[in-house]
Design an enzyme around this catalytic site. Sequence first.
Site, short mmCIF file in Angstrom:
data_model
loop_
_atom_site.label_atom_id
_atom_site.label_comp_id
_atom_site.label_asym_id
_atom_site.label_seq_id
_atom_site.Cartn_x
_atom_site.Cartn_y
_atom_site.Cartn_z
CE LYS A 65 50.00 30.37 -16.17
NZ LYS A 65 49.97 28.94 -15.97
CD GLU A 87 52.88 17.42 0.83
OE1 GLU A 87 52.75 18.42 1.57
OE2 GLU A 87 52.01 17.08 0.00
CB THR A 89 47.90 16.53 2.45
OG1 THR A 89 48.44 15.61 1.50
CG2 THR A 89 49.00 17.13 3.27
CD1 TRP A 122 50.51 33.50 -15.22
CD2 TRP A 122 52.31 33.56 -13.91
NE1 TRP A 122 51.21 32.34 -15.42
CE2 TRP A 122 52.33 32.35 -14.63
CE3 TRP A 122 53.35 33.81 -13.02
CZ2 TRP A 122 53.33 31.40 -14.48
CZ3 TRP A 122 54.35 32.87 -12.86
CH2 TRP A 122 54.34 31.67 -13.59
#
Lengths: 540, 540
Positions: free
Chosen positions: A440, A329, A185, A445
Amino acid sequence: MKGMMMHRPLKIADLITFAAETYPTGEIVSVRTEGDIHRTTYRETSRRIAQLAHGLKELGIRPGDRVATLAWNGYRHFELYYAISGIGAICHTINPRLSAEQMIYIVNHADDRVLFVDVTFLPIVEKLRPHLPKDLRVVVMTDQTHMPETSLDGVQCYEDILDGKPEEIEWPDFPEEQAAGLCYTSGTTGNPKGTLFSQRSTVLHAYSLCVTIPKTLCEGTRILPFVPLFHVNAWGLPYAAPLSGASLIFPGGALDGKSLFGLMDREKVFSAWGVPTVWFALMKEITENGRLPDGLKDIVVGGSAAPQSLIEAFEEKGINVCHAWGMTEMSPLGTQCNLPEHLEDLSFEERIARKRSQGRRVFGVDMKIVDEKGARLPHDGKTPGHLYVRGNTVTSGYFEDPEASKSVFDDEGWFFTGDIAAIDQDGFLIITDRSKDLIKSGGEWISSLDLENIVMSHPDVANCAVIAVSDPKWDERPLLIVQAGADEKPASQDLLDLLAEKFAKWQLPDNVVFVDALPLTATGKVSKLTLRKQLAEDAE
Amino acid sequence: MKGMMMHRPLKIADLITFAAETYPTGEIVSVRTEGDIHRTTYRETSRRIAQLAHGLKELGIRPGDRVATLAWNGYRHFELYYAISGIGAICHTINPRLSAEQMIYIVNHADDRVLFVDVTFLPIVEKLRPHLPKDLRVVVMTDQTHMPETSLDGVQCYEDILDGKPEEIEWPDFPEEQAAGLCYTSGTTGNPKGTLFSQRSTVLHAYSLCVTIPKTLCEGTRILPFVPLFHVNAWGLPYAAPLSGASLIFPGGALDGKSLFGLMDREKVFSAWGVPTVWFALMKEITENGRLPDGLKDIVVGGSAAPQSLIEAFEEKGINVCHAWGMTEMSPLGTQCNLPEHLEDLSFEERIARKRSQGRRVFGVDMKIVDEKGARLPHDGKTPGHLYVRGNTVTSGYFEDPEASKSVFDDEGWFFTGDIAAIDQDGFLIITDRSKDLIKSGGEWISSLDLENIVMSHPDVANCAVIAVSDPKWDERPLLIVQAGADEKPASQDLLDLLAEKFAKWQLPDNVVFVDALPLTATGKVSKLTLRKQLAEDAE
C-alpha cells in the site's frame, strides 16, 4: 417433505472398490525407494488395501485415530490413504520439508498413533524420536529385504503388516461426516493449522474434480502427480483417478527435471500435475531434449500462481495448461482455468492472458468478493475485494485450534481466503494478491504478484519476490528480490525497464536486491515471511 | 470423530446458478409448440427460472407441494424443473401417453396443486377435468398470443406468471433429503407407483452421470434428448448438462425420424439420447439420406435393451453407441456400456457382443446377484441370479404406497430390480431377462430377451416379443410374436432357422404368430402384460 431415496454414507473406500470392479486393469505405476519401478492395478491394489486395513486393526487402530505418513508418492502411500480412512481412522500426511520444530508440533498436536515412513525419511524420525509421543509406533514402508539399519526400537516392516491377511474386507459404515484426513498448513504466522477432511468432503471433492476437468480425468488417461501426496492429498487425485478410471504414475522421490522427463516419456503420461517451480525445471529438460515427453498433452499447474512465461512456454508447444487455484482449507480445488469453447477463437496472446487468471469455480464452491465492510462487490472483472468461499469441501474450522479458527469466518459463515480478487462476467477469478502481500503505497495498492509475473518472464531470472518495505513518506514501497538463473545475472535496470512497459512509475520497485537462493516454504512457495524477517535482521 | 468441513445441502438450484455463472453462453435450443425454434442460454434461463419461482410462490406453492407437468421437451419444461424444486416443492412429471384412468389416478394420488400443460395436451386435461382435484389450477405453457380456446375455467398463461417478476432470487436452504421430483411408473400390475426423488439423490445422480460418460457430458458438447422429460427426468440430463457445461437441444413434439434428423443436422448435435424404437426410425432416415446428421458422434440407448442390429448399424457408421440400463426407481442410471480402453482392440463382432451387455455400474450404485434363497452368486459372467441394487440414487419405497413398497426390498434393504442377470469379471452386467418374462421349460430357463434379440436382426422384422404359454408337459413354452416390417413378411421357418443357429432345439419357440402392431407401454416398450391378456382372451 423428505424424498424417498436410500441414504448411503458417501465413503472413500467405495471409490477403490468401484475402481477394482469397474476399472480392474487401471494401473498404478510407482518409482520405489527400493530403486525399481513397481506396477500394479486397481484390482490388485484393492486386495492389498484390504490386507492393510486388517493389519491396521491388528495394530489397534480404531475409528477416529490419527495415523501419520511421511512418504513420497507411491503405491504404498496410496494404499494407506484408503486403508486408514476405510476403517474410519484419519490419514495424517506429514510434509517432510517442514522444520523439525514444526514436525514435532504437529505429530504431538495430532496425537498420531502410528507413523508410516519411507526409508528416505527414517533419519528424520530417528532425530525427532525423543520429542514424539512415547507410544507412537513406527512402520517403515518397505519389505524385509530392504529394511534399513535403525537406532529406533520396535520398528515394524510394512509388508509384514499385510502378510497373510485376507484380501477381502467388509468396509464398515459410519456417518459420512466422519473425519478421514488431516493436513497441516505451515502458514505464515504461529503454529501449523490442521484441516480435517471428512469422508463426505473427500468424495464430493473427487466428484467435482472429475466433472471439472473431464478430458483429463477419464477412463484410460495416464496421470502423473509430482504434487506430493503430503500436499493436500496431491490435490485430490488419489480419489479422483479411481473414480474416473484414470491410471496413476507415481514418481517417488525422483523429482528432478531429468528423472521426471524420463518417467513421463517411458510411461506415456498424458497429464502431469505440480507446482510452477518443478514445471520450470521440466521445461528446461524439454528444451535440452528438443522435444516433449511422449504422450504429454495436458498439465495442471497449481500451488502458487502460474507465471505467464510458464503458461506461454507450454501452450506454445501445444500443451493445454490448466491453471488451478485452491487452498489446503478447500480440499484444495477452488477454480480451474481451462478455457470454455466460446473463448477458443482467441488469439494466442489473449488466450495466455485469460489463462493467467485463476479461472472458473468448480461446482460446490461458492465465491464472493466483498469490501472492507463485508458488502458484496460486483463481478465486473475490475473491482477487487476480499475473497470468501463456502461449500462442502471448505473447512469449518482448524483441528483442535479454536483460536486460529476464530478469525477466518465472517458472520455468514464464509471462509476468508486471504486473497484479493476480482471476478469477471464469464465467472473467471482474477487473484490480484494475498491481502498481506499487497503493497500500500500512498494509499494505493500495488500488486506484488503482477510485478513478479513480469520479472519472471526475463530469461535470466530463476525466481523472484516483491515485498513491502516501510517508507516514511509512502507508508510502504515495493522491493524486488531476485534469484538469478544459472548463466547470467540480469542487470537491475533491465528488470526495471521491463516493468516500466506495464506499470506506472510509482508502482515500480525502488530497489533490486540479488540473492543466491530465495527462501522457500515447505510446499515450495517463496517464503515472504522469512524474507521480511531477514530484511528486518539486516536492518538492525 | 467428525471432520471439520462445512455442511452445505446438496441443492438442485445450485446446478443452474453454477451453469449461469460458469457456462453463461451454454445454449438451450427448443422446438416450440408455437411452431418456431427458440434459443436461449443458461444465463438467461436462470433469470427466467428466478421469475418463475417468484410466480410459483405467488400462486401459493409451498415447500412439499406437488406441481405437475404434462409437456414435451422444451425450455419451459426445463425452467419448471428448476423453479419448482428450487423453492422446495416437488416437480411431478406426467407421461401424456398414460391411459385416462392412470392419469386420473396419479394426479389425485399425488394431490397436485398446479398442472402446467403444453398446448398440445390441453384436450387431455379438458377431458379429464371432472375427475381431477377441484382446486387444481391449470397453466398453459405458452404466451398470450398463442393461448388456445378452452372449455376450462380459470386457466392461466405461463408467460403471465413470469411477467414483471424479479430476475434474481435467494434460493432457500432446506435439508438435502427434501423431496424434489416425483415420477410414476405404469408398471405391469396394479396402480402406477411413484418414485420420490430428493435434492440429494438428484444432485448425486447428476454427478455420477457426468463422471460416467465424461466424453459426452463436457463443456461445449451439444446433446439432444428425445427421451422425454416425463420419462425419469430424461435420464437426468436436465441436471447433468448444466453441471458439465453441455448445451441442450429439445425437440418438442417433433419426434418422427425426419424431424429429428433435420433438427440434429441443423443444430450439429454431438450426442442424442433415447429409446430403441425411435433410434430405429432415425436409422431409417439416415439410410434414406445416405448420411448421418452433421456432427453426430455418440448415441445413448436405454429404456429397453438395445437390440444387436441397432448397435451394429450405428457402430458400423462410426457412431459410439452407449447402451445404458436403469430404472425409474434408480433415478434412473445403473450401468452404461461404453467400452474400456483395454477392450478397444476387440474385433468388430466382439465389440458388438460386449455392447449388447448392459455394461458397468456407475459409482454410487452397488449391485448384487443372488439365488432364490438370497445367497450371493459369483461374478463370473455365467451364473445368472436375481439382481438387487443399493445406493443414494435408489428408491427406499413408493410414494404413499406402503403396500407396493413391501415386496421390493430384501432383508438387507436392497431394492429388487426384477431382472435376472449375470456380472462378469470386468464388471459388465448381462441382463438375461425380467424374472416375470423368463420362460421356465422343463425346469430350465429360456431367455425371451436373447430370442428377441436374434429375431430383431432379421431385416423384415419391425418388432417382436417372446412370451411364455402354459404347457401341460413342460410347464411353459416360448411363443414368438412378430410385427413385420413395411415391405415383406418373413417366413416363420426363416425366423426359426435363424434362432436354431444360436439356440438349442428345446429353447426354440413352438409357434410364430404375426400381428399388425405390438402393444406398447406408455414408455414405448412392448407390453407383454397386454400380450398375455390378449392371448388369454383369444383362448377363451
